[in-house]
Enzyme design. Structure first.
Site, mmCIF file in Angstrom:
data_model
loop_
_atom_site.group_PDB
_atom_site.id
_atom_site.type_symbol
_atom_site.label_atom_id
_atom_site.label_comp_id
_atom_site.label_asym_id
_atom_site.label_seq_id
_atom_site.Cartn_x
_atom_site.Cartn_y
_atom_site.Cartn_z
ATOM 1 N N ASP A 1 66.882 56.553 14.222
ATOM 2 C CA ASP A 1 66.775 55.121 13.904
ATOM 3 C C ASP A 1 65.465 54.551 14.434
ATOM 4 O O ASP A 1 65.302 54.334 15.633
ATOM 5 C CB ASP A 1 67.982 54.385 14.524
ATOM 6 C CG ASP A 1 67.989 52.883 14.206
ATOM 7 O OD1 ASP A 1 66.970 52.360 13.682
ATOM 8 O OD2 ASP A 1 69.021 52.241 14.479
ATOM 9 N N ASP B 1 75.143 43.868 11.011
ATOM 10 C CA ASP B 1 74.152 44.592 11.794
ATOM 11 C C ASP B 1 73.311 43.521 12.492
ATOM 12 O O ASP B 1 72.509 42.848 11.856
ATOM 13 C CB ASP B 1 73.297 45.460 10.872
ATOM 14 C CG ASP B 1 72.101 46.100 11.590
ATOM 15 O OD1 ASP B 1 71.964 45.930 12.821
ATOM 16 O OD2 ASP B 1 71.309 46.774 10.897
ATOM 17 N N LYS C 1 67.914 40.229 21.171
ATOM 18 C CA LYS C 1 68.830 41.342 21.448
ATOM 19 C C LYS C 1 68.430 42.088 22.717
ATOM 20 O O LYS C 1 69.284 42.628 23.430
ATOM 21 C CB LYS C 1 68.827 42.300 20.259
ATOM 22 C CG LYS C 1 69.842 43.425 20.333
ATOM 23 C CD LYS C 1 69.866 44.175 19.013
ATOM 24 C CE LYS C 1 70.838 45.335 19.023
ATOM 25 N NZ LYS C 1 70.876 45.988 17.694
ATOM 26 N N GLU D 1 75.914 51.743 16.265
ATOM 27 C CA GLU D 1 75.041 51.763 15.085
ATOM 28 C C GLU D 1 74.960 53.157 14.448
ATOM 29 O O GLU D 1 75.114 53.280 13.224
ATOM 30 C CB GLU D 1 73.651 51.233 15.446
ATOM 31 C CG GLU D 1 73.670 49.717 15.665
ATOM 32 C CD GLU D 1 72.453 49.177 16.407
ATOM 33 O OE1 GLU D 1 71.484 49.939 16.607
ATOM 34 O OE2 GLU D 1 72.470 47.995 16.784
HETATM 35 P P1 ADP Z 1 65.711 46.510 13.660
HETATM 36 O O1 ADP Z 1 66.759 47.551 13.558
HETATM 37 O O2 ADP Z 1 64.873 46.660 14.877
HETATM 38 O O3 ADP Z 1 66.234 45.129 13.502
HETATM 39 P P2 ADP Z 1 64.743 47.194 10.970
HETATM 40 O O4 ADP Z 1 65.553 48.398 10.781
HETATM 41 O O5 ADP Z 1 65.037 46.042 10.088
HETATM 42 O O6 ADP Z 1 64.660 46.736 12.470
HETATM 43 O O7 ADP Z 1 63.209 47.633 10.772
HETATM 44 C C1 ADP Z 1 62.164 46.715 10.749
HETATM 45 C C2 ADP Z 1 60.882 47.463 10.636
HETATM 46 O O8 ADP Z 1 60.846 48.231 9.435
HETATM 47 C C3 ADP Z 1 59.657 46.565 10.593
HETATM 48 O O9 ADP Z 1 58.691 47.025 11.508
HETATM 49 C C4 ADP Z 1 59.157 46.731 9.169
HETATM 50 O O10 ADP Z 1 57.742 46.596 9.058
HETATM 51 C C5 ADP Z 1 59.569 48.143 8.876
HETATM 52 N N1 ADP Z 1 59.592 48.400 7.430
HETATM 53 C C6 ADP Z 1 60.348 47.768 6.506
HETATM 54 N N2 ADP Z 1 60.050 48.251 5.268
HETATM 55 C C7 ADP Z 1 59.104 49.211 5.441
HETATM 56 C C8 ADP Z 1 58.396 50.072 4.541
HETATM 57 N N3 ADP Z 1 58.578 50.033 3.239
HETATM 58 N N4 ADP Z 1 57.502 50.933 5.091
HETATM 59 C C9 ADP Z 1 57.293 50.971 6.398
HETATM 60 N N5 ADP Z 1 57.920 50.192 7.286
HETATM 61 C C10 ADP Z 1 58.825 49.311 6.815
HETATM 62 MG MG MG Z 2 68.545 48.393 13.449
#
Ligand code: ADP
Ligand code: MG
Length: 628
Positions: free
Chosen positions: A209, A25, A87, A187
């Site tokens: 998402d 991912d 990205k 995705e």
């Molecule tokens: P991306 O797909 O954009 O790479 P992610 O799916 O990894 O991102 O999501 C990252 C986001 O998720 C960040 O903003 C992070 O603060 C948030 N996040 C991760 N854990 C938690 C949680 N327990 N509660 C709220 N937000 C969260």
């Molecule tokens: Mg993602």
């Protein structure tokens, strides 16, 4: 019929050997790598136990690039050489990037590289593809170290809305990182696969998402094992970061911090806000402690209620795109079967609650929402690498038109029907038409019509060196195999002698969607006519076979085994068949064949007896008993 169909077993995959495959991912905020081990898909941690790899790369002079948490730590210290959210730049021109309103505080080089902006760093100008390759390479190293071997292939996920250029850029980054891309996977599809929705009944699913900086909603339809993206929408400037900002602003108000505070102080505040946000996913309140500039400390608390008030407007902003996708897909919330939560931000209970309310469904949240995409990709990679038996195939692409083979009479025998999901392998046994036939012409065709002349010719090749046998004794196995990229290989093998031959073609090459459509329409239009022609041709071929066989039999044994009147009766029946054979009356041919079968029954029985007699000559009875 000339080429006799004997069986149609699903050909099993190559002998078992486990290929190391992984799902990646490649996220805007975080990236992950996952793999299937002992039948279980799981994400792989680094040495410190972190599964997530922040998608951040830091460049320093005379040093290898740092990726992930180490790079994140440099963001405040060396912002111009610390690249995040790359990205957003993949496959995009600088103009596009700027108009989407994303703020990217980098030192862009004026001229673009393959339509993409280059970023000036201390180690030179770097393209988004190169930066992404550094992230992929880190994940590759992690996977190979954990699995103890080289990866044979990977599946990399991309947003469903990614266009050709963005997908190509992603592939290029993978190649640069030394990865073999088995396939790019959407995705939302990966998330649906992680939950096994591809195994469930047909249905329509919403994949929600909410990541770090982006929001995507996709409506997928599962039909015959294939996911179709019906509609997507989203907001490329809405994600967890906005929630952090909302909290940080509230803290500033509470603690009396001015809006024009120093940049580094704001960054620190944002970190504190994010920690509070993440704490509130599992706690009723989050403690806050802020160092003020004068050296004093402000202490406070963020309650769940207060938090919900701050974030509700942001959650509400995701509802409009959800409505839009439903409208685009021509659906209402009642049509949605399953809702899947993806992205770290959907860990927030309030998000789950509000989205569940909107779709009137309890969303799937059992798999970590920040790992679910990588896990689905790993499952897909495992299958594409050939680690699963056929019946466990996960199939996401279909063959647009049937693939068949030409049989006697210019007819098409379909080996793989249209809409079969790939990769796929199918085999069918054929036999020789004539006595002593030593070669077979294999003609591979594509299309829905019954006659070869109405289908598209893909390839021809020959199988030579078949040992001479009586007609119908040879066993020629023809196998069609279509790999994940749509490449077709056809092989033919004579089973008793082992002689074989094969060819590879790309069936969809040069076929436009509208041509496929035309070919399908024609097959419907001419369906009745085609069936009639097919029946006629089949009877003609059968007549041919009967005539050949009967002539050979008469020549060999007619004198010895038949009385004069018997011979005449058979001959008359043969003449009758010859008269109607080339006509257009399938029934007349059929009747004439039946008549021959009737009048030759006795002759056939006598020939059988004679040949058994012949075979037993010179053998003692014991020989046969022992061989039983
Ligand atoms: P991306 O797909 O954009 O790479 P992610 O799916 O990894 O991102 O999501 C990252 C986001 O998720 C960040 O903003 C992070 O603060 C948030 N996040 C991760 N854990 C938690 C949680 N327990 N509660 C709220 N937000 C969260
Ligand atoms: Mg993602």
């Amino acid at each position: 019929m000339a080429l006799l169909q004997i069986s149609e077993p699903g050909q099993s995959a190559a002998p078992h050997q486990h290929n190391l495959a992984a799902g990646i991912d490649l996220g805007t905020t975080n990236s992950l790598v996952a793999t299937v081990r002992s039948g279980l898909a799981e994400t792989l941690p680094d040495n410190e136990g972190h599964h997530l790899l922040p998608s951040i790369v830091h460049y320093a002079k005379d040093a290898a690039p740092q990726v992930g948490y180490a790079a994140k730590a440099q963001a405040n210290i060396d912002p111009l050489n610390t690249i995040a959210s790359v990205k957003r730049l993949m496959g995009r021109g600088l103009k596009d990037v700027k108009t989407t309103g994303t703020r990217l505080p980098y030192d862009f080089v004026e001229n673009e590289d393959q339509g993409m902006p280059m970023i000036r760093t201390v180690v030179g100008d770097r393209s988004p593809v190169q930066i992404s390759a550094d992230i992929l390479n880190t994940l590759k190293q992690r996977a190979e170290k954990t699995l103890g071997g080289e990866l044979t292939g990977v599946v990399i996920t991309v947003p469903a809305y990614f266009d050709e250029a963005q997908r190509q850029a992603t592939k290029d980054a993978a190649t640069l990182a030394g990865l073999n891309v088995l396939r790019l996977l959407n995705e939302p599809t990966a998330a649906a696969v992680a939950y096994g929705l591809d195994k469930s009944a047909e249905g329509v699913h919403a994949i929600y998402d909410l990541g770090g900086g982006t929001f995507d909603i996709s409506i997928l339809r599962l039909q015959r094992g294939v996911f179709e993206v019906m509609a997507t929408a989203g907001n490329s400037a809405l994600g967890g970061d906005d929630f952090d900002r909302a909290i940080a602003q509230w803290i500033m108000q509470q603690a009396g911090i001015a809006d024009d505070a120093e940049h580094s102080h704001i960054r620190e505040l944002l970190d504190i806000a994010r920690t509070a946000k993440e704490t509130l996913s599992t706690n009723e309140s989050a403690p806050l402690e802020i160092r003020l500039e004068e050296g004093s400390v402000w202490q406070g608390e963020l309650s769940n209620d207060q938090f919900n008030q701050l974030i509700d407007p942001l959650i509400q902003k995701t509802i409009a795109p959800c409505r839009r996708t439903l409208r685009d897909a021509g659906l209402s919330t009642d049509d949605i079967n399953e809702v899947v939560m993806v992205g770290g931000s959907t860990r927030m209970p309030r998000v789950r609650e509000k989205i569940g309310d909107f779709f009137k469904r309890t969303p799937h949240v059992d798999i970590d929402p920040d790992k679910v995409v990588a896990i689905g990709a790993a499952i897909q990679a495992d299958i594409l690498a050939g680690n699963k038996p056929d019946d466990d195939m996960l199939l996401l692409d279909v063959i647009p038109l049937s693939l068949g083979i030409e049989t006697m009479g210019g007819l098409v025998e379909k080996i793989i029907p249209r809409n079969t999901t790939i990769p796929v392998a199918r085999g069918q046994d054929f036999t020789t038409f004539k006595d002593g036939q030593t070669a077979m012409a294999i003609h591979v065709v594509q299309g829905e019509r019954e006659l070869v002349m109405d289908c598209r010719s893909l390839a021809r090749f020959e199988l030579r060196g078949i040992p001479p046998m009586v007609a119908g004794a040879g066993r020629i196995r023809v196998s069609y195999q279509v790999d994940a990229d749509g490449l077709l290989s056809v092989s033919a093998k004579e089973e008793t002698s082992g002689v074989h031959s094969q060819i590879t073609v790309k069936p969809s090459y040069g076929l436009q969607d509208n041509e496929i459509e035309r070919m399908l329409k024609e097959s419907l239009e001419y369906a009745e006519e085609d069936v009639a022609t097919r029946t006629l041709r089949e009877q003609q071929v059968e007549a041919d076979r009967v005539i050949n066989a009967l002539r050979a039999a008469l020549k060999a044994d007619g004198q010895v085994l038949l009385k004069q009147h018997e011979f005449l009766e058979i001959n008359t029946a043969l003449e009758d068949l010859l008269k109607v054979e080339q006509g257009n009356d399938a029934d007349a041919i059929k009747n004439a064949i039946e008549r021959i079968n009737d009048v030759t029954q006795e002759f056939a029985a006598r020939r059988m007896d004679a040949s058994i007699h012949q075979a037993m000559k010179g053998h003692r009875l014991n020989d046969f008993a022992e061989n039983e």
